[in-house]
Design an enzyme around this catalytic site. Structure first.
Site, PDB file in Angstrom:
ATOM      1  N   HIS A   1       0.857  -1.184   0.000  1.00 35.66           N
ATOM      2  CA  HIS A   1       0.000   0.000   0.000  1.00 35.66           C
ATOM      3  C   HIS A   1       0.893   1.235   0.000  1.00 35.66           C
ATOM      4  CE1 HIS A   1      -3.961   1.917   1.600  1.00 35.66           C
ATOM      5  NE2 HIS A   1      -3.235   2.814   0.976  1.00 35.66           N
TER       6      HIS A   1
ATOM      7  N   GLU B   1      -2.627  -1.675  -3.138  1.00 35.57           N
ATOM      8  CA  GLU B   1      -3.726  -0.930  -2.532  1.00 35.57           C
ATOM      9  C   GLU B   1      -3.411   0.559  -2.536  1.00 35.57           C
ATOM     10  OE1 GLU B   1      -5.046  -4.180   0.898  1.00 35.57           O
ATOM     11  OE2 GLU B   1      -3.951  -2.359   1.465  1.00 35.57           O
TER      12      GLU B   1
ATOM     13  N   HIS C   1      -8.026  -6.145   7.244  1.00 37.80           N
ATOM     14  CA  HIS C   1      -7.820  -5.126   8.278  1.00 37.80           C
ATOM     15  C   HIS C   1      -8.121  -5.712   9.659  1.00 37.80           C
ATOM     16  CE1 HIS C   1      -7.278  -1.239  10.163  1.00 37.80           C
ATOM     17  NE2 HIS C   1      -6.854  -0.795   8.994  1.00 37.80           N
TER      18      HIS C   1
END
Length: 240
Positions: free
Chosen positions: A43, A70, A190
């Site tokens: 990410h 991401e 997450h």
């Protein structure tokens, strides 16, 4: 079988805290693959405080499993993804100064924008996924954006797991069922960890992939990376 994609952002955070190249991000990704990971997630953020844009190019050239990138599809991020052409891009509505992802997209409000971005990525053969809170309405609007998958933002599930896991997972199961009905793949990520992963994987219909970083890397400090990845794979398989 739900695939495990290992998010290596925390490896880069540790490297950047001291300077130099220790631990080496590419080596960590290759070892994760060797130990059983079925994908690598990164990410990159605009300030490159953990994963650097140059890391993404190195990873694409070297890894054998799927690369999942991401991020918020600002111009620089979009250019990176279109240049690298990963297996998957996950669209996340991060503010530039967010410590970590903290909400899913409002796919109704941002539908025109998301449709345009999804179309650009899919034209390059990149599978797209939109990061969502567990909301059936948001799933329906995501489908109208043309995305291939959704990724369910699982922080609320993880927070509520200990008190009442059935209640915590209910909206996620409902959102996943709607996604499957609409022909969308389902990912999750997450705050998933060794305590809550098995129940999530066996309860969520159509779960294709989970992306796990912080908990997995933290566990690896004590248990070792190879052992930790095998433990996470065991939870996904529901093995004793």
């Amino acid at each position: 079988m739900t695939k495990l994609s290992v998010n290596i952002n925390k490896i880069a955070t540790l490297r950047n805290s001291r300077g130099g190249d220790l631990p080496n991000v590419l080596e960590a990704a290759l070892n994760a693959e060797r130990f059983g990971a079925e994908g690598i997630t990164v990410h990159p953020r605009p300030d490159e405080r953990h994963i650097r844009y140059s890391d993404v190019y190195d990873l694409k050239r070297a890894i054998k499993t799927e690369l999942n990138i991401e991020g918020n599809p600002i111009e620089r991020f979009t250019e990176l993804v279109l240049d690298v052409v990963p297996a998957q891009v996950t669209l996340v509505p991060d503010a530039h100064d967010a410590i970590t992802s903290n909400s899913g997209w409002d796919t109704r409000t941002h539908q025109a924008f998301l449709r345009e971005v999804v179309s650009a990525f899919k034209a390059k053969g990149i599978r797209t996924s939109i990061f969502l809170d567990p909301d059936v309405e948001m799933v329906r609007y995501a489908a109208e954006c043309g995305t291939d998958r959704i990724e369910l933002y699982t922080e609320a599930y993880a927070s509520g797991y200990a008190a009442d896991r059935e209640r915590a997972i209910r909206p996620y199961a409902e959102a996943a069922r709607e996604a499957v009905r609409l022909g969308l793949g389902v990912n999750g990520g997450h705050d998933l960890n060794l305590e809550n992963l098995r129940y999530f994987a066996r309860t969520i219909p159509g779960l294709l992939e989970v992306s796990i970083g912080h908990a997995l890397i933290s566990d690896a400090i004590y248990l070792g990376m190879e052992n930790t990845i095998q433990l996470y794979l065991r939870e996904l398989k529901g093995e004793a």
